[in-house]
Design an enzyme around this catalytic site. Structure first.
Site, PDB file in Angstrom:
ATOM      1  N   ASP A 103       4.466 -17.211 -32.786  1.00 46.58           N
ATOM      2  CA  ASP A 103       4.766 -17.733 -34.114  1.00 46.58           C
ATOM      3  C   ASP A 103       3.964 -16.956 -35.168  1.00 46.58           C
ATOM      4  OD1 ASP A 103       6.314 -19.645 -32.881  1.00 46.58           O
ATOM      5  OD2 ASP A 103       4.699 -21.135 -32.850  1.00 46.58           O
TER       6      ASP A 103
HETATM    7  N1  URA Z   1       3.821 -21.613 -28.116  1.00 48.82           N
HETATM    8  C1  URA Z   1       3.898 -21.903 -29.425  1.00 48.82           C
HETATM    9  O1  URA Z   1       4.097 -23.050 -29.797  1.00 48.82           O
HETATM   10  N2  URA Z   1       3.770 -20.917 -30.305  1.00 48.82           N
HETATM   11  C2  URA Z   1       3.508 -19.631 -29.959  1.00 48.82           C
HETATM   12  O2  URA Z   1       3.370 -18.771 -30.825  1.00 48.82           O
HETATM   13  C3  URA Z   1       3.415 -19.343 -28.588  1.00 48.82           C
HETATM   14  C4  URA Z   1       3.582 -20.354 -27.683  1.00 48.82           C
END
Ligand code: URA
Length: 232
Positions: A103
């Site tokens: 993310d």
């Molecule tokens: N899980 C998440 O919620 N976000 C990420 O960036 C990676 C794994």
């Protein structure tokens, strides 16, 4: 392969710029000046140099990046800076892409490559590759956190996660190990046990750990061992 393709792949410029570069007499093939950017070269046999510097051509590139917060795991984005924008010009023509996604606000280990087959082998859910995360959370960390993750969390949309690991590491921190890569997986698994993730960091994928010498935004090529360990 055309000379301008080889030079573009190794970051020496756009097709137009390379035409000019060749015209200026700075490019040599096996020691002879080549002014024609469309000339055919054999990357395995011919020695191409720019301004006396030998151009080393590798078809496939494998990098580990310490993804900082605030950049998106994509090759292009109209609004935000991408992980590819963090790389120097040398890599801009290489068609690199992120292997899976973190993310925008997540930090840590992100692999980049232009080898689609290798990337597919890493992201394939069949491979069950452990990914280690550290999270800062808000909310009460339940005493049975580990058991709940181990028994398979059910997400808000009814999706069943594979058994995972979680343990409390501090007053507001937990460590999580998952083998899948569903959208916002760690955040949604935490939400399912009443926790809001305020910071998330990935420290490893399979046998490959984020190099401690890297600062956020920095990268290095994978070693052959690291690359091979993810090919298994
Ligand atoms: N899980 C998440 O919620 N976000 C990420 O960036 C990676 C794994």
């Amino acid at each position: 392969m055309r000379l301008d393709k080889l030079l573009g792949h190794t970051g020496w410029g756009t097709r137009k710029e390379l035409k000019e570069l060749c015209k200026s007499g700075q490019v040599t093939i096996n020691g002879d000046i080549c002014r024609d950017s469309g000339r055919k070269v054999d990357p395995q046999e011919d020695v191409v140099s720019v301004g006396g510097q030998v151009v080393s051509y590798e078809e496939y590139i494998y990098l580990m990046l310490y993804k900082p917060a605030g950049v998106v795991s994509a090759t292009e984005d109209n609004v935000s800076k991408t992980v590819i924008d963090l790389l120097p010009r040398q890599y801009q023509g290489s068609r690199l892409f992120p292997v899976g996604r973190l993310d925008k606000d997540t930090t840590g280990l992100l692999l980049l490559t232009n080898d689609g087959t290798w990337a597919h082998g890493i992201t394939s859910p069949k491979k069950h590759r452990a990914k280690h995360y550290q999270a800062v959370v808000e909310g009460h960390i339940p005493a049975d956190l580990g058991e709940r993750f181990a028994s398979g969390i059910v997400l808000d949309d009814g999706l069943h996660c594979l058994p995972a690991e979680a343990r409390q590491t501090g007053d507001h921190t937990i460590a999580v190990v998952v083998e899948e890569g569903k959208f916002h997986q760690v955040k949604r698994m935490c939400a399912a046990v009443g926790l809001t993730v305020t910071k998330l960091h990935r420290s490893s994928i399979g046998q490959v750990a984020l190099d401690e010498r890297l600062q956020p935004g920095e990268f290095r090529p994978l070693t052959e061992d690291e690359r091979n360990s993810l090919s298994l």
